[in-house]
Design an enzyme around this catalytic site. Structure first.
Site, PDB file in Angstrom:
ATOM      1  N   ASP A 142       0.811  -1.222   0.000  1.00  0.00           N
ATOM      2  CA  ASP A 142       0.000   0.000   0.000  1.00  0.00           C
ATOM      3  C   ASP A 142       0.849   1.281   0.000  1.00  0.00           C
ATOM      4  O   ASP A 142       0.344   2.344  -0.363  1.00  0.00           O
ATOM      5  CB  ASP A 142      -0.920   0.034   1.233  1.00  0.00           C
ATOM      6  CG  ASP A 142      -1.832  -1.177   1.311  1.00  0.00           C
ATOM      7  OD1 ASP A 142      -2.077  -1.801   0.265  1.00  0.00           O
ATOM      8  OD2 ASP A 142      -2.304  -1.506   2.419  1.00  0.00           O
ATOM      9  N   ARG A 177     -13.393  -2.226 -25.911  1.00  0.00           N
ATOM     10  CA  ARG A 177     -13.986  -1.969 -24.583  1.00  0.00           C
ATOM     11  C   ARG A 177     -12.930  -1.528 -23.568  1.00  0.00           C
ATOM     12  O   ARG A 177     -11.725  -1.693 -23.778  1.00  0.00           O
ATOM     13  CB  ARG A 177     -14.723  -3.212 -24.083  1.00  0.00           C
ATOM     14  CG  ARG A 177     -13.837  -4.403 -23.826  1.00  0.00           C
ATOM     15  CD  ARG A 177     -14.520  -5.513 -23.008  1.00  0.00           C
ATOM     16  NE  ARG A 177     -15.704  -6.098 -23.559  1.00  0.00           N
ATOM     17  CZ  ARG A 177     -15.948  -7.417 -23.625  1.00  0.00           C
ATOM     18  NH1 ARG A 177     -15.035  -8.293 -23.201  1.00  0.00           N
ATOM     19  NH2 ARG A 177     -17.072  -7.870 -24.087  1.00  0.00           N
ATOM     20  N   ARG A 186      -5.631   0.175   0.084  1.00  0.00           N
ATOM     21  CA  ARG A 186      -6.399   0.806   1.172  1.00  0.00           C
ATOM     22  C   ARG A 186      -6.610   2.285   0.858  1.00  0.00           C
ATOM     23  O   ARG A 186      -7.042   2.594  -0.229  1.00  0.00           O
ATOM     24  CB  ARG A 186      -5.722   0.613   2.530  1.00  0.00           C
ATOM     25  CG  ARG A 186      -5.712  -0.845   2.975  1.00  0.00           C
ATOM     26  CD  ARG A 186      -5.329  -0.960   4.433  1.00  0.00           C
ATOM     27  NE  ARG A 186      -4.905  -2.313   4.743  1.00  0.00           N
ATOM     28  CZ  ARG A 186      -5.718  -3.263   5.209  1.00  0.00           C
ATOM     29  NH1 ARG A 186      -6.981  -3.008   5.422  1.00  0.00           N
ATOM     30  NH2 ARG A 186      -5.247  -4.468   5.468  1.00  0.00           N
TER      31      ARG A 186
HETATM   32  O1  F6P Z   1      -2.736  -3.911   3.321  1.00  0.00           O
HETATM   33  C1  F6P Z   1      -2.499  -4.805   2.279  1.00  0.00           C
HETATM   34  C2  F6P Z   1      -3.787  -5.215   1.602  1.00  0.00           C
HETATM   35  O2  F6P Z   1      -3.457  -6.077   0.534  1.00  0.00           O
HETATM   36  C3  F6P Z   1      -4.666  -4.060   1.128  1.00  0.00           C
HETATM   37  O3  F6P Z   1      -4.187  -3.465  -0.046  1.00  0.00           O
HETATM   38  C4  F6P Z   1      -5.993  -4.762   0.991  1.00  0.00           C
HETATM   39  O4  F6P Z   1      -7.054  -3.860   1.146  1.00  0.00           O
HETATM   40  C5  F6P Z   1      -5.973  -5.734   2.136  1.00  0.00           C
HETATM   41  O5  F6P Z   1      -4.614  -5.927   2.502  1.00  0.00           O
HETATM   42  C6  F6P Z   1      -6.587  -7.081   1.835  1.00  0.00           C
HETATM   43  O6  F6P Z   1      -6.612  -7.811   3.013  1.00  0.00           O
HETATM   44  P1  F6P Z   1      -7.016  -9.343   3.095  1.00  0.00           P
HETATM   45  O7  F6P Z   1      -5.796 -10.132   2.732  1.00  0.00           O
HETATM   46  O8  F6P Z   1      -7.405  -9.523   4.508  1.00  0.00           O
HETATM   47  O9  F6P Z   1      -8.107  -9.575   2.107  1.00  0.00           O
END
Ligand code: F6P
Length: 360
Positions: A142, A177, A186
């Site tokens: 992230d 398309r 996040r």
């Molecule tokens: O923080 C890393 C991340 O991959 C985010 O980008 C994503 O929103 C989240 O974790 C997904 O989490 P999980 O593995 O719990 O689905």
């Protein structure tokens, strides 16, 4: 001779094994013993800490090139995880158990490889680590950890997401398309922005920058092609709508007569063989973490600042804050934004004719 531990917590990403491997090599070179704790803090809540001594026989070099964590990251769904303890108000009980388990390990230092959640939690519950040195290494796809210009796993995620878009581009062309690709990240748009530019997206919507759906539609209708990629970061919101942002944008495009499909690369962004720049960052951060132990530092995080790897206090990382959303606008206005209006890549994207929202 020192005895040090390594733990990977939070979501995984590619590059964790590289860090673990290089810490192991560097520590062994210094004549120290290295132990890997399995399943993050989950591995410490059992009566006996779940750990293993790391040597090249246990962790061969080839492992350092691949995704996942050899030590695993813990199971978010289990009752004994840190997050669940926080939610259920059992944090005191949980931290006591962790401190007790850590005491049994007799470690001189612990290297925690974690994201912003794990790092701020470690700082909040710092008493757990008061009998040893605590050094954190920032990892996340992230790129939302303050005070470091790069986190382990980001470059590999950019590569994975770019490849995903490259693969879609030709099928997009074949069918005239658009693909609305939803990236992870996040509340931080850095992954979407970087991969979006690399993949030649026609529009990139990120949480930090306000956007206008009508302007987006106009931009797509006036594009040179009738196909391409519209990158939407998962943190983007659209006032009055709930659900996945890519789906919301896709519906708006469809309503405007623009043929499109959504595509969700999901956890592929956390997978894939670790790219060379992540492997190198892992080597450098491992070295600085080991030096920090030698220098008797504690409660610090390794950080890339102005092309140099250094350490910064966890207090500073935590007080730098987290991005916050403003629910009153489309897209998110963020305090402590990781991508602000002056971001050079954002400016370059704008100059390339990519729709990046309403920055002015
Ligand atoms: O923080 C890393 C991340 O991959 C985010 O980008 C994503 O929103 C989240 O974790 C997904 O989490 P999980 O593995 O719990 O689905």
């Amino acid at each position: 001779m020192k005895k040090i531990g390594i733990m990977t917590t939070g979501g995984d990403c590619s590059g964790l094994n590289s860090v673990i491997y290089h810490i192991m090599c560097g520590a062994n070179k210094r004549g120290w013993k290295v132990y890997g704790i399995f399943d993050g803090t989950d591995g410490l809540v059992s009566d006996k800490p779940n750990m293993i001594q790391l040597t090249k026989d246990v962790l061969p070099q080839e492992y350092s090139f691949v995704a996942g964590s050899f030590l695993r990251n813990g199971n978010n769904g289990q009752n004994n995880c840190f997050e669940k303890a926080v939610q259920s108000g059992k944090i005191t009980q949980f931290t006591k158990q962790l401190k007790k388990s850590l005491a049994q390990t007799k470690l001189d230092a612990l290297i925690l490889i974690g994201g912003n959640g794990s790092i701020s939690l470690a700082w909040k519950t710092r008493d757990i680590y008061s009998d040893m040195q605590l050094i954190c290494i920032p990892k996340t796809i992230d790129m939302d950890i303050p005070l470091t210009e790069k986190t382990i796993g980001f470059d590999t995620a950019v590569s994975q997401l770019t490849r995903f878009c490259d693969d879609l581009m030709l099928t997009a062309r074949s069918h005239h398309r658009w693909f609305v690709v939803q990236s992870m990240g996040r509340k931080c748009g850095m992954l979407a922005l970087t991969a979006g530019v690399a993949a030649g997206a026609s529009a990139i919507l990120i949480p930090e920058i306000k956007f206008d759906v009508d302007k987006l539609i106009e931009h797509i209708k006036n594009a040179d092609t009738d196909y391409g990629i519209i990158m939407v970061s998962e943190g983007v919101s659209l006032r009055g709508h709930s659900g996945e942002p890519a789906t919301m944008i896709s519906r708006k495009l469809t309503a405007a007569g623009i043929a499109n499909r959504t595509a969700f690369p999901e956890h592929i962004q956390r997978a894939g063989n670790t790219v060379p720049t992540d492997r190198i960052l892992a080597t450098q951060m491992a070295t600085v973490a080991l030096d920090a132990i030698t220098n008797n530092e504690t409660y610090v995080m390794t950080a890339l600042q102005h092309d140099e790897i250094t350490t910064v206090g966890l207090d500073k990382v935590v007080s730098a804050g987290k991005p916050e959303r403003d629910p009153n606008i489309d897209g998110l206005m963020i305090s402590n934004a990781m991508v602000d209006d002056d971001n050079p890549l954002l400016i370059a994207a704008d100059n390339m004719g990519i729709y990046i929202g309403e920055t002015k």
